[in-house]
Design a protein around this motif. Sequence first.
Motif, PDB file in Angstrom:
ATOM      1  N   THR A 259       3.571  -3.153   9.153  1.00  0.00           N
ATOM      2  CA  THR A 259       3.077  -1.957   8.445  1.00  0.00           C
ATOM      3  C   THR A 259       3.291  -2.097   6.940  1.00  0.00           C
ATOM      4  O   THR A 259       3.541  -1.126   6.241  1.00  0.00           O
ATOM      5  CB  THR A 259       3.767  -0.679   8.966  1.00  0.00           C
ATOM      6  OG1 THR A 259       5.193  -0.841   8.885  1.00  0.00           O
ATOM      7  CG2 THR A 259       3.366  -0.386  10.401  1.00  0.00           C
ATOM      8  N   ARG A 277       4.666  -0.816   1.656  1.00  0.00           N
ATOM      9  CA  ARG A 277       5.132  -0.606   3.022  1.00  0.00           C
ATOM     10  C   ARG A 277       5.039   0.865   3.418  1.00  0.00           C
ATOM     11  O   ARG A 277       5.257   1.746   2.600  1.00  0.00           O
ATOM     12  CB  ARG A 277       6.587  -1.066   3.169  1.00  0.00           C
ATOM     13  CG  ARG A 277       6.795  -2.539   2.923  1.00  0.00           C
ATOM     14  CD  ARG A 277       8.245  -2.928   3.140  1.00  0.00           C
ATOM     15  NE  ARG A 277       8.468  -4.329   2.808  1.00  0.00           N
ATOM     16  CZ  ARG A 277       8.280  -5.342   3.651  1.00  0.00           C
ATOM     17  NH1 ARG A 277       7.901  -5.076   4.899  1.00  0.00           N
ATOM     18  NH2 ARG A 277       8.482  -6.587   3.286  1.00  0.00           N
ATOM     19  N   MET A 278       4.739   1.094   4.687  1.00  0.00           N
ATOM     20  CA  MET A 278       4.816   2.439   5.235  1.00  0.00           C
ATOM     21  C   MET A 278       6.275   2.822   5.418  1.00  0.00           C
ATOM     22  O   MET A 278       7.112   1.965   5.742  1.00  0.00           O
ATOM     23  CB  MET A 278       4.091   2.527   6.580  1.00  0.00           C
ATOM     24  CG  MET A 278       2.586   2.415   6.489  1.00  0.00           C
ATOM     25  SD  MET A 278       1.816   2.553   8.135  1.00  0.00           S
ATOM     26  CE  MET A 278       0.085   2.675   7.681  1.00  0.00           C
ATOM     27  N   SER A 283       5.246   4.659   9.730  1.00  0.00           N
ATOM     28  CA  SER A 283       5.092   3.510  10.626  1.00  0.00           C
ATOM     29  C   SER A 283       5.038   3.947  12.082  1.00  0.00           C
ATOM     30  O   SER A 283       4.294   3.383  12.890  1.00  0.00           O
ATOM     31  CB  SER A 283       6.242   2.522  10.430  1.00  0.00           C
ATOM     32  OG  SER A 283       6.171   1.904   9.171  1.00  0.00           O
ATOM     33  N   ALA A 286       1.608   4.917  12.993  1.00  0.00           N
ATOM     34  CA  ALA A 286       0.717   3.756  13.098  1.00  0.00           C
ATOM     35  C   ALA A 286       0.923   3.052  14.437  1.00  0.00           C
ATOM     36  O   ALA A 286      -0.050   2.683  15.119  1.00  0.00           O
ATOM     37  CB  ALA A 286       0.980   2.804  11.934  1.00  0.00           C
TER      38      ALA A 286
END
Length: 296
Positions: A259, A277-278, A283, A286
């Motif tokens: 992610t 980055r998430m 995340s 996702a």
Amino acid sequence: MRCTRLAGLLLLAPVLLGGGCSDPGPDAAPSPSSSPSTSPSTSPSTSPSTGLAAELRQSSLDVARGQMQVWVENGTGAPLLPTSVRYVDDRLVRPIAGERLREVPEGARFGFVLPLPPRPACGPRAQDRGVQQVQVRAAQGEWRAPVADETDVLGRHLAARCLERAVAEAVDLRWLPVRHDGRRGSTATMVLEARPTGEPGHRVVIDTVSGTPLLGAARAPHWSPGVLVRSDGAVVRLPLEAQAARCDDHVFMEGGGSTAFRVGLRLDGQPGQLLVRMSERVSATAVAFVRESCGL
């Protein structure tokens, strides 16, 4: 200056901005000779059979941990137990002390962790690649040897950090939660938010966003927003249609890299690429989408 939420990044073109950025503390690093040398009590030379050879390496795990490694080959003719390992570089304000010290048998090659400076000096100094040297001390004496660095590990880190700090003066980039309908085989909408800092005079053009082993652009190799964000303008949210890149359990073992998205951009005309980055919370949305879309 507001702090960006970028947890990691990678630079394609060297953008080394902001000569006033530096680590606190001494503003000059030692400048030892680039030739191997010894203490009076030892007699190693530059020959592989009697001295040290060293090189810098960095794995993907090292990148995630903000570190690199100096690999030291022991050709001194006897086991070597370092009491200190220091990496010296003209681009650093001070040497980096190596970690995970342990004995290196004769003829063996071991890696020592070097934590990378989170706030390095930027400006002309960060571009001047000069002396790169390892200094090893042990009970038997002291050795100095040049360090091979084919991929310019430190240079890439310096360029990336300096770009991150420069971009942070203009915009804060972050991911919002992934939206999807939960149906098998469906797509989702990822949203990249660019929140201006309010500081006037900067222009950020977000050209591309690359996929990861977990998520990719729907019906395209990558996303191409081509959107301009002004540092004193309005908040911009970029909806990106996404699909599961793979439907197997192995993709969930990629860690934070699954992610973390490479964002190609231009800051005041200078091209570069950041790894955005998430957050842990985003995340999770996702991963939930991919599991539901793949029926896992």
